[in-house]
Write a protein that holds these residues in place. Sequence first.
Motif, PDB file in Angstrom:
ATOM      1  N   MET A   1      14.999  13.786  -7.786  1.00  0.00           N
ATOM      2  CA  MET A   1      13.636  13.717  -8.275  1.00  0.00           C
ATOM      3  C   MET A   1      13.065  12.297  -8.140  1.00  0.00           C
ATOM      4  SD  MET A   1      11.091  15.254  -9.614  1.00  0.00           S
ATOM      5  CE  MET A   1       9.805  15.271 -10.793  1.00  0.00           C
ATOM      6  N   ASN A   2      13.886  11.285  -8.488  1.00  0.00           N
ATOM      7  CA  ASN A   2      13.408   9.907  -8.413  1.00  0.00           C
ATOM      8  C   ASN A   2      13.038   9.519  -6.990  1.00  0.00           C
ATOM      9  OD1 ASN A   2      13.759   9.682 -11.142  1.00  0.00           O
ATOM     10  ND2 ASN A   2      15.540   8.351 -11.034  1.00  0.00           N
ATOM     11  N   GLN A   3      13.831   9.988  -6.020  1.00  0.00           N
ATOM     12  CA  GLN A   3      13.525   9.648  -4.621  1.00  0.00           C
ATOM     13  C   GLN A   3      12.231  10.302  -4.156  1.00  0.00           C
ATOM     14  OE1 GLN A   3      16.912  10.369  -2.059  1.00  0.00           O
ATOM     15  NE2 GLN A   3      17.118   8.154  -1.782  1.00  0.00           N
ATOM     16  N   ILE A   4      11.970  11.513  -4.596  1.00  0.00           N
ATOM     17  CA  ILE A   4      10.721  12.197  -4.226  1.00  0.00           C
ATOM     18  C   ILE A   4       9.530  11.429  -4.813  1.00  0.00           C
ATOM     19  CG2 ILE A   4       9.337  14.293  -4.564  1.00  0.00           C
ATOM     20  CD1 ILE A   4      12.036  15.850  -4.480  1.00  0.00           C
ATOM     21  N   LEU A   5       9.640  11.028  -6.083  1.00  0.00           N
ATOM     22  CA  LEU A   5       8.578  10.238  -6.708  1.00  0.00           C
ATOM     23  C   LEU A   5       8.390   8.912  -5.976  1.00  0.00           C
ATOM     24  CD1 LEU A   5       9.460  10.806 -10.467  1.00  0.00           C
ATOM     25  CD2 LEU A   5       7.363  11.571  -9.304  1.00  0.00           C
ATOM     26  N   GLU A   6       9.517   8.263  -5.657  1.00  0.00           N
ATOM     27  CA  GLU A   6       9.459   6.964  -4.991  1.00  0.00           C
ATOM     28  C   GLU A   6       8.812   7.083  -3.608  1.00  0.00           C
ATOM     29  OE1 GLU A   6      12.423   3.229  -3.911  1.00  0.00           O
ATOM     30  OE2 GLU A   6      13.307   5.149  -4.482  1.00  0.00           O
ATOM     31  N   LEU A   7       9.216   8.095  -2.835  1.00  0.00           N
ATOM     32  CA  LEU A   7       8.635   8.278  -1.498  1.00  0.00           C
ATOM     33  C   LEU A   7       7.161   8.654  -1.557  1.00  0.00           C
ATOM     34  CD1 LEU A   7      11.488  10.058   0.480  1.00  0.00           C
ATOM     35  CD2 LEU A   7      10.398   7.881   1.047  1.00  0.00           C
ATOM     36  N   SER A   8       6.796   9.509  -2.500  1.00  0.00           N
ATOM     37  CA  SER A   8       5.386   9.904  -2.634  1.00  0.00           C
ATOM     38  C   SER A   8       4.518   8.704  -3.014  1.00  0.00           C
ATOM     39  CB  SER A   8       5.243  11.007  -3.685  1.00  0.00           C
ATOM     40  OG  SER A   8       5.978  12.144  -3.307  1.00  0.00           O
ATOM     41  N   ALA A   9       5.001   7.906  -3.948  1.00  0.00           N
ATOM     42  CA  ALA A   9       4.273   6.692  -4.335  1.00  0.00           C
ATOM     43  C   ALA A   9       4.227   5.710  -3.167  1.00  0.00           C
ATOM     44  CB  ALA A   9       4.934   6.050  -5.555  1.00  0.00           C
ATOM     45  N   PHE A  10       5.306   5.643  -2.420  1.00  0.00           N
ATOM     46  CA  PHE A  10       5.402   4.762  -1.248  1.00  0.00           C
ATOM     47  C   PHE A  10       4.284   5.079  -0.251  1.00  0.00           C
ATOM     48  CE2 PHE A  10       6.968   4.163   3.081  1.00  0.00           C
ATOM     49  CZ  PHE A  10       7.472   2.862   3.075  1.00  0.00           C
ATOM     50  N   PHE A  11       4.155   6.343   0.127  1.00  0.00           N
ATOM     51  CA  PHE A  11       3.150   6.708   1.127  1.00  0.00           C
ATOM     52  C   PHE A  11       1.723   6.608   0.575  1.00  0.00           C
ATOM     53  CE2 PHE A  11       6.892   8.737   3.132  1.00  0.00           C
ATOM     54  CZ  PHE A  11       6.849   8.012   4.322  1.00  0.00           C
ATOM     55  N   SER A  12       1.531   6.975  -0.680  1.00  0.00           N
ATOM     56  CA  SER A  12       0.201   6.818  -1.288  1.00  0.00           C
ATOM     57  C   SER A  12      -0.194   5.345  -1.335  1.00  0.00           C
ATOM     58  CB  SER A  12       0.185   7.388  -2.709  1.00  0.00           C
ATOM     59  OG  SER A  12       0.416   8.773  -2.684  1.00  0.00           O
ATOM     60  N   SER A  13       0.767   4.492  -1.618  1.00  0.00           N
ATOM     61  CA  SER A  13       0.506   3.052  -1.674  1.00  0.00           C
ATOM     62  C   SER A  13       0.152   2.487  -0.303  1.00  0.00           C
ATOM     63  CB  SER A  13       1.729   2.315  -2.235  1.00  0.00           C
ATOM     64  OG  SER A  13       1.963   2.690  -3.558  1.00  0.00           O
ATOM     65  N   LEU A  14       0.828   2.974   0.727  1.00  0.00           N
ATOM     66  CA  LEU A  14       0.511   2.510   2.084  1.00  0.00           C
ATOM     67  C   LEU A  14      -0.912   2.894   2.474  1.00  0.00           C
ATOM     68  CD1 LEU A  14       3.756   3.218   4.148  1.00  0.00           C
ATOM     69  CD2 LEU A  14       2.888   1.012   3.340  1.00  0.00           C
ATOM     70  N   ILE A  15      -1.310   4.110   2.122  1.00  0.00           N
ATOM     71  CA  ILE A  15      -2.676   4.555   2.416  1.00  0.00           C
ATOM     72  C   ILE A  15      -3.672   3.702   1.633  1.00  0.00           C
ATOM     73  CG2 ILE A  15      -4.309   6.482   2.243  1.00  0.00           C
ATOM     74  CD1 ILE A  15      -1.810   8.339   2.635  1.00  0.00           C
ATOM     75  N   TYR A  16      -3.345   3.430   0.357  1.00  0.00           N
ATOM     76  CA  TYR A  16      -4.193   2.554  -0.449  1.00  0.00           C
ATOM     77  C   TYR A  16      -4.391   1.204   0.234  1.00  0.00           C
ATOM     78  CZ  TYR A  16      -4.819  -1.408  -3.515  1.00  0.00           C
ATOM     79  OH  TYR A  16      -5.225  -2.612  -4.017  1.00  0.00           O
ATOM     80  N   LEU A  17      -3.305   0.577   0.626  1.00  0.00           N
ATOM     81  CA  LEU A  17      -3.392  -0.763   1.178  1.00  0.00           C
ATOM     82  C   LEU A  17      -4.148  -0.776   2.505  1.00  0.00           C
ATOM     83  CD1 LEU A  17      -2.753  -3.606   0.484  1.00  0.00           C
ATOM     84  CD2 LEU A  17      -0.540  -3.367   1.579  1.00  0.00           C
ATOM     85  N   PHE A  18      -3.977   0.263   3.301  1.00  0.00           N
ATOM     86  CA  PHE A  18      -4.716   0.350   4.563  1.00  0.00           C
ATOM     87  C   PHE A  18      -6.218   0.353   4.297  1.00  0.00           C
ATOM     88  CE2 PHE A  18      -6.991   3.005   7.615  1.00  0.00           C
ATOM     89  CZ  PHE A  18      -6.803   2.257   8.766  1.00  0.00           C
ATOM     90  N   PHE A  19      -6.656   1.218   3.370  1.00  0.00           N
ATOM     91  CA  PHE A  19      -8.087   1.298   3.075  1.00  0.00           C
ATOM     92  C   PHE A  19      -8.592   0.050   2.354  1.00  0.00           C
ATOM     93  CE2 PHE A  19      -7.581   6.048   3.528  1.00  0.00           C
ATOM     94  CZ  PHE A  19      -8.378   6.142   4.656  1.00  0.00           C
ATOM     95  N   ALA A  20      -7.760  -0.559   1.510  1.00  0.00           N
ATOM     96  CA  ALA A  20      -8.166  -1.798   0.827  1.00  0.00           C
ATOM     97  C   ALA A  20      -8.373  -2.918   1.845  1.00  0.00           C
ATOM     98  CB  ALA A  20      -7.124  -2.208  -0.210  1.00  0.00           C
ATOM     99  N   SER A  21      -7.500  -2.983   2.847  1.00  0.00           N
ATOM    100  CA  SER A  21      -7.664  -4.029   3.858  1.00  0.00           C
ATOM    101  C   SER A  21      -8.931  -3.816   4.673  1.00  0.00           C
ATOM    102  CB  SER A  21      -6.435  -4.088   4.782  1.00  0.00           C
ATOM    103  OG  SER A  21      -6.384  -2.970   5.638  1.00  0.00           O
ATOM    104  N   LYS A  22      -9.405  -2.571   4.729  1.00  0.00           N
ATOM    105  CA  LYS A  22     -10.646  -2.243   5.431  1.00  0.00           C
ATOM    106  C   LYS A  22     -11.854  -2.265   4.500  1.00  0.00           C
ATOM    107  CE  LYS A  22      -8.640  -1.310   9.358  1.00  0.00           C
ATOM    108  NZ  LYS A  22      -8.811  -2.201  10.486  1.00  0.00           N
ATOM    109  N   LYS A  23     -11.609  -2.651   3.236  1.00  0.00           N
ATOM    110  CA  LYS A  23     -12.666  -2.769   2.229  1.00  0.00           C
ATOM    111  C   LYS A  23     -13.347  -1.431   1.929  1.00  0.00           C
ATOM    112  CE  LYS A  23     -13.692  -7.328   4.118  1.00  0.00           C
ATOM    113  NZ  LYS A  23     -14.710  -8.120   4.790  1.00  0.00           N
ATOM    114  N   ARG A  24     -12.557  -0.368   1.834  1.00  0.00           N
ATOM    115  CA  ARG A  24     -13.090   0.969   1.567  1.00  0.00           C
ATOM    116  C   ARG A  24     -12.759   1.399   0.147  1.00  0.00           C
ATOM    117  NH1 ARG A  24     -15.882  -0.207   5.133  1.00  0.00           N
ATOM    118  NH2 ARG A  24     -15.598   0.357   7.295  1.00  0.00           N
TER     119      ARG A  24
END
Length: 182
Positions: free
Chosen positions: A1-24
């Motif tokens: 369960m912890n790995q699923i949470l960690e991976l899901s947060a990992f990918f959501s965070s990457l998407i966040y950072l991509f859009f933040a770097s684009k100022k969206r």
Amino acid sequence: MNQILELSAFFSSLIYLFFASKKRAKAWIFGSIAALLSVILFYRIQLNSSFILNVIYFFMGIAGYFNWKLIENEKPFKYHYQPLKHVLLSLAMFGIFVIIQNIDVIYFKTSFQKIDLFLSLFSVLATFLEIKKDRACWWYWISINIGFTVLYWSQSLPFYSALMSIFTVFSVYALYQWKHNN
């Protein structure tokens, strides 16, 4: 369960950072999702400062979304380096750290918990600066992400450690983007 949470947060965070770097503004939606997943994970593994930090991130993500959405086209991203401002902010964060850890010496008994608290406090400051579209936030994020990379690796969280390493690189990229695409 912890790995699923960690991976899901990992990918959501990457998407966040991509859009933040684009100022969206939609970056903050993904940041809030990542924070919510992280709240559950850090509660489960008892990294309490990271747990509290992600509760704060969740609400700051909502505030960030509305702030960027409402003023995205009106307010330019700014950067007027003010050394005194950042020295005072850093001293304030360090002071808060000293006060909190001394109030509850039983809770903050391990060096991992103290480092987690220290980095968490500065993360709140960096997020606040980011919401305010202050480019200096990325300097904070670079240092914070390096610190969390080491902390999470030491706590056997390889995906979070990798995420923080990626965040470090993306923070450098975002600093460049915000500087050159203002």
